[in-house]
Design an enzyme around this catalytic site. Sequence first.
Site, PDB file in Angstrom:
ATOM      1  N   ASP A  37       2.024 -10.255 -21.273  1.00 35.35           N
ATOM      2  CA  ASP A  37       3.481 -10.215 -21.131  1.00 35.35           C
ATOM      3  C   ASP A  37       3.828  -8.968 -20.321  1.00 35.35           C
ATOM      4  O   ASP A  37       4.087  -7.903 -20.877  1.00 35.35           O
ATOM      5  CB  ASP A  37       4.150 -10.188 -22.506  1.00 35.35           C
ATOM      6  CG  ASP A  37       5.671 -10.190 -22.421  1.00 35.35           C
ATOM      7  OD1 ASP A  37       6.198 -10.274 -21.297  1.00 35.35           O
ATOM      8  OD2 ASP A  37       6.329 -10.092 -23.472  1.00 35.35           O
ATOM      9  N   HIS A  38       3.811  -9.100 -18.998  1.00 36.95           N
ATOM     10  CA  HIS A  38       3.995  -7.971 -18.102  1.00 36.95           C
ATOM     11  C   HIS A  38       5.171  -8.196 -17.158  1.00 36.95           C
ATOM     12  O   HIS A  38       5.595  -9.326 -16.933  1.00 36.95           O
ATOM     13  CB  HIS A  38       2.729  -7.738 -17.274  1.00 36.95           C
ATOM     14  CG  HIS A  38       1.632  -7.054 -18.019  1.00 36.95           C
ATOM     15  ND1 HIS A  38       0.536  -6.506 -17.395  1.00 36.95           N
ATOM     16  CD2 HIS A  38       1.470  -6.804 -19.336  1.00 36.95           C
ATOM     17  CE1 HIS A  38      -0.263  -5.957 -18.303  1.00 36.95           C
ATOM     18  NE2 HIS A  38       0.283  -6.139 -19.482  1.00 36.95           N
ATOM     19  N   GLU A 107       2.906  -0.403 -21.964  1.00 37.49           N
ATOM     20  CA  GLU A 107       2.397   0.368 -20.838  1.00 37.49           C
ATOM     21  C   GLU A 107       3.570   0.754 -19.944  1.00 37.49           C
ATOM     22  O   GLU A 107       4.492  -0.029 -19.744  1.00 37.49           O
ATOM     23  CB  GLU A 107       1.387  -0.439 -20.010  1.00 37.49           C
ATOM     24  CG  GLU A 107       0.134  -0.848 -20.750  1.00 37.49           C
ATOM     25  CD  GLU A 107       0.243  -2.272 -21.273  1.00 37.49           C
ATOM     26  OE1 GLU A 107       1.210  -2.987 -20.917  1.00 37.49           O
ATOM     27  OE2 GLU A 107      -0.625  -2.671 -22.065  1.00 37.49           O
ATOM     28  N   ASN A 110       5.022  -1.609 -17.199  1.00 39.17           N
ATOM     29  CA  ASN A 110       5.978  -2.687 -17.460  1.00 39.17           C
ATOM     30  C   ASN A 110       7.293  -2.215 -18.044  1.00 39.17           C
ATOM     31  O   ASN A 110       8.323  -2.866 -17.861  1.00 39.17           O
ATOM     32  CB  ASN A 110       5.349  -3.700 -18.424  1.00 39.17           C
ATOM     33  CG  ASN A 110       4.025  -4.192 -17.915  1.00 39.17           C
ATOM     34  OD1 ASN A 110       3.959  -4.809 -16.859  1.00 39.17           O
ATOM     35  ND2 ASN A 110       2.952  -3.889 -18.639  1.00 39.17           N
TER      36      ASN A 110
END
Length: 327
Positions: A37-38, A107, A110
């Site tokens: 999921d980015h 991260e 994202n």
Amino acid sequence: MTRFGYTLMTEQSGPRELVGYAAAAEDAGFDFEVSSDHYFPWLTSMGHSPNAWTMLGAVAHNTSRVELMTYVTCPTFRYHPAVVAQQAATLALLSDNRFTLGLGSGENLNEHVVGAPWPVAAVRQERLVEAVEIIRALHTGELTTWAGEYFRVDSAKVWDLPDQPVPLAAAVSGDASIERFSALVDHLIAVEPEADFAKGWDDARAAAGLPVSRKIGQIPISWGPDVDAATTRAHDLFRWFGGGWRVNADLPTPAAFDAASQFVRPADVAASIPCGPDLDAIVDAVRPFWEAGFTDVALVQVGDETQDEFLASVAPTLLDKLRTAAP
């Protein structure tokens, strides 16, 4: 019995292709499917990053048996936890309770897109704890108001809920995160086959009087009929993989990952990712996960152009070999 999954790698494929691969992976015999999921791909050469939730809704209707999972969603910056709670409940309904909500602390790659400052890892973990508590509260179906250190929720309620709670899993990276999440979620996620992770997780849950849970890992592979071509493809698309969580979590853009991995050689990638047609070599690469106590392992087949052949011609045989070798 060890369960084997297929990764819907949103960074290397478009949404229509991913929905098709999901159905083919179910037909090939995979037990579950996970989706990244980015907002960005890791490297510019990967070339994709569709919305995972929209894609998974289509996957839920294009499959009937495989379990589905986010691997993983960050519910603390780009998404508010109240929104994630609603998304997860809807996907559980669309998939007839085949969905597990995999969560992580995110991260920078994202999450920076919403313009929020990127905090240190300890703060990101604290935010995730609070987000999980909010999601749990909203999944009771009760009207929820929350005033925490990091989030506020004002009179929220998830109206459409499945008839059983959405299972939650959390990505862990060491003792501190195991201590935080072992009693807060249902399952463990980790991308390294660390026996200490699995044992520490099980021990912590046992001490809290909780049942044994799933330990879910993931490993990239670069199957292909030609070793050199498979190695080149893995180097082009997955040379970021060796950076490790502490590096990968903090770099802000694909250009930064390109720069950070510019000195990684094809031989370096081949040392950590099995490349080529040897299915026994892939089994040997996956083996450390079940030996470390992991119950589930998701495979990432590198390269969009390889997916059709891999799923139709290779995956059934590979799954047979994995299931024969695994406990």
